[in-house]
Scaffold this motif. Structure first.
Motif, short mmCIF file in Angstrom:
data_model
loop_
_atom_site.label_atom_id
_atom_site.label_comp_id
_atom_site.label_asym_id
_atom_site.label_seq_id
_atom_site.Cartn_x
_atom_site.Cartn_y
_atom_site.Cartn_z
N ILE A 58 0.78 -1.24 -0.11
CA ILE A 58 -0.15 -0.07 -0.16
C ILE A 58 0.88 1.30 0.05
O ILE A 58 0.61 2.05 -0.91
N ILE A 59 1.94 1.26 0.89
CA ILE A 59 2.85 2.37 0.97
C ILE A 59 3.33 2.60 -0.43
O ILE A 59 3.67 3.79 -0.96
N GLY A 60 3.73 1.51 -1.07
CA GLY A 60 4.47 1.75 -2.61
C GLY A 60 3.64 2.01 -3.47
O GLY A 60 3.98 3.15 -4.16
N ASN A 61 2.44 1.67 -3.40
CA ASN A 61 1.36 2.07 -4.46
C ASN A 61 1.18 3.60 -4.30
O ASN A 61 0.69 4.44 -5.19
N MET A 62 0.87 3.90 -2.80
CA MET A 62 0.59 5.28 -2.48
C MET A 62 1.78 6.48 -2.90
O MET A 62 1.59 7.38 -3.64
N LEU A 63 3.07 6.10 -2.29
CA LEU A 63 4.20 6.89 -2.62
C LEU A 63 4.91 6.89 -3.79
O LEU A 63 5.84 7.93 -4.08
N ALA A 64 4.71 5.95 -4.71
CA ALA A 64 5.75 5.81 -5.80
C ALA A 64 5.88 7.25 -6.73
O ALA A 64 7.06 7.68 -6.83
N GLU A 65 4.81 7.63 -7.07
CA GLU A 65 4.72 8.98 -7.96
C GLU A 65 5.45 10.03 -7.09
O GLU A 65 6.49 10.73 -7.76
N VAL A 66 5.02 10.24 -5.91
CA VAL A 66 5.51 11.32 -5.26
C VAL A 66 7.19 11.10 -4.87
O VAL A 66 7.83 12.15 -5.13
N ILE A 67 7.68 9.84 -4.57
CA ILE A 67 8.90 9.84 -4.28
C ILE A 67 9.95 9.77 -5.70
O ILE A 67 11.08 10.48 -5.49
N GLY A 100 10.80 1.84 -12.91
CA GLY A 100 10.01 0.30 -12.59
C GLY A 100 11.04 -0.25 -11.62
O GLY A 100 10.39 -1.02 -10.80
N VAL A 101 12.37 -0.05 -11.51
CA VAL A 101 13.10 -1.03 -10.49
C VAL A 101 12.82 -0.60 -9.12
O VAL A 101 12.45 -1.44 -8.28
N ALA A 102 12.75 0.86 -8.83
CA ALA A 102 12.42 1.28 -7.62
C ALA A 102 10.96 0.92 -7.19
O ALA A 102 10.80 0.31 -6.05
N ILE A 103 10.04 0.83 -7.93
CA ILE A 103 8.69 0.48 -7.51
C ILE A 103 8.56 -1.00 -7.37
O ILE A 103 8.11 -1.66 -6.25
N ALA A 156 4.04 -6.64 -6.13
CA ALA A 156 2.93 -6.75 -7.00
C ALA A 156 1.95 -5.55 -7.02
O ALA A 156 1.44 -5.02 -7.87
N MET A 157 1.75 -5.11 -5.59
CA MET A 157 0.84 -3.79 -5.30
C MET A 157 1.43 -2.65 -5.84
O MET A 157 0.85 -1.58 -6.55
N GLY A 158 2.93 -2.50 -5.75
CA GLY A 158 3.64 -1.33 -6.42
C GLY A 158 3.52 -1.50 -7.82
O GLY A 158 3.25 -0.39 -8.63
N GLU A 209 0.09 1.95 -14.22
CA GLU A 209 -0.69 2.74 -14.53
C GLU A 209 0.41 4.14 -15.05
O GLU A 209 -0.10 4.96 -15.77
N ILE A 210 1.58 4.29 -14.34
CA ILE A 210 2.35 5.01 -14.88
C ILE A 210 2.83 5.17 -16.07
O ILE A 210 2.80 6.01 -16.79
N GLY A 211 3.07 3.87 -16.55
CA GLY A 211 3.56 3.60 -18.00
C GLY A 211 3.93 2.03 -18.31
O GLY A 211 4.17 1.59 -17.34
N GLU A 212 4.05 1.88 -19.69
CA GLU A 212 4.32 0.53 -19.91
C GLU A 212 5.80 0.02 -19.84
O GLU A 212 5.78 -1.05 -19.31
N ILE A 213 6.61 1.03 -20.04
CA ILE A 213 8.14 0.57 -19.43
C ILE A 213 8.09 0.44 -18.01
O ILE A 213 8.88 -0.77 -17.54
#
Lengths: 120, 229
Positions: free
Chosen positions: B159-168, B181-184, B190-192, B198-202
């Motif tokens: 949940i944290i990863g899914n939530m904060l990925a874009e901000v971080i 992609g590696v970071a997430i 899988a949740m990230g 949603e962010i992108g295909e790559i």
């Protein structure tokens, strides 16, 4: 028919993954075996992307909602977590964020260095 | 609530309803905190507790949703295959990045075990926290951790990863799609990865690869690290 066939392929691979998980004494779940199987089938051209395209696109798109029920399962282990709540929260939040930052920055630095080298 | 006891659709309905409300929140309030999964979980727990509905009554139907996690994860092989050239081109960066992420995670838990003076079981519970639930629970069990707690911690990590990925990624200027992609994928399985898609295909393809590799590397790494505390 198209969707039925695609769904059938994906479910059979998932099932095969489950069987492998039971047979092989490693802590590798069905889903990981499944990814490897489907990936191999695509690489070896046994399957074409068009054989699974629409259904896989759909499943990936609706994936987030599938994590809701297991997350509600937190309710069950709340009793154990409750006693050390803030410690557990700190460990979980901090380590997730740190791993994200470090692995992202290292990968990015590596990509940029190799891009520069390629230019030379 | 006896009314719902034998209903299959109650759990499914409640999950969709709560997730739908979560999506509305996200649309209206563009803040990372308003993550649809997080909101859905909070709503469902509040409803179950306040109406005194048994957890099993909910799972009775909801398990039909979560049983699709495995087939959906299998489907991640498709973007992985479609972006194969990008993965090949960046294979060194991917291996270095993912391994460094796994090592960071393990070292981090070791450090926290020291700071909070965890016992071995608690330490083992947290070691596999960044990887996909099914692998993580297996590792935790093998090393003598509390499996149920590991499962919860892994989900909160997701949940944290899914939530904060874009901000971080924005704050730390992680702009390369492969690096994102590696970071997430390495930090939040899988949740990230669902967010990376949603962010992108790559980003999605790389995150899928990272979740697989990070999972497998952690199996080996955690069994070594288990001896350190």
């Amino acid at each position: 028919m198209k969707y039925l066939k695609q769904f059938c392929i994906i479910i059979s691979i998932s099932f095969t993954g489950e069987v492998l998980n039971k047979l092989i004494p490693l802590p590798i779940p069905a889903s990981i075996y499944g990814i490897i199987i489907l990936f191999t089938l695509l690489c070896t051209k046994v399957l074409k992307v068009s054989d699974v395209k629409e259904v896989s696109k759909f499943l990936i798109e609706v994936m987030p909602i599938m994590f809701v029920p297991p997350a509600v399962g937190l309710l069950k282990s709340w009793g154990i977590i409750q006693n050390n709540l803030w410690q557990y929260a700190v460990v979980t939040v901090v380590s997730t964020v740190v791993v994200m930052i470090i692995s992202g920055l290292i990968t990015q630095a590596f990509i940029r260095i190799s891009k520069k080298e390629r230019k030379k | 609530m006896e009314l719902f006891q034998n209903s299959v659709f109650f759990g499914i309905f409640l999950s969709f309803l709560a997730y739908g409300i979560g999506l509305l929140f996200k649309k209206k309030l563009k803040l990372a905190l308003f993550n649809p999964i997080l909101i859905a979980v909070v709503i469902i727990i509040l409803i179950l507790v306040s109406l005194n509905i048994d957890y099993d009554t909910y799972q009775n139907g909801a398990s039909f949703i979560s049983c699709m996690i495995t087939p959906s994860t299998v489907c991640l092989a498709v973007p992985l295959y479609e972006k194969l050239d990008i993965l090949k081109k960046n294979y060194k960066a991917l291996i270095v990045g993912i391994s460094s992420g796994v090592l960071t995670s393990l070292l981090n838990i070791l450090l926290f075990a020291f700071i909070f003076s965890f016992d071995h079981a608690t330490y083992a519970t947290f070691l596999p926290k960044s990887i996909t639930t099914a692998i993580g629970m297996g590792v935790s069990e093998e090393l003598g951790g509390y499996v149920a707690v590991t499962a919860s911690v892994i989900i909160i990590t997701g949940i944290i990863g899914n939530m904060l990925a874009e901000v971080i990624c924005r704050v730390f200027k992680i702009t390369e799609p492969v690096a994102k992609g590696v970071a997430i994928g390495t930090s939040s399985h899988a949740m990230g990865t669902a967010k990376a898609m949603e962010i992108g295909e790559i980003e999605g393809a790389v995150s899928s690869l990272s979740l697989v590799l990070a999972g497998v590397i952690t199996v080996a790494g955690a069994s070594v690290f288990a001896n350190f505390w």
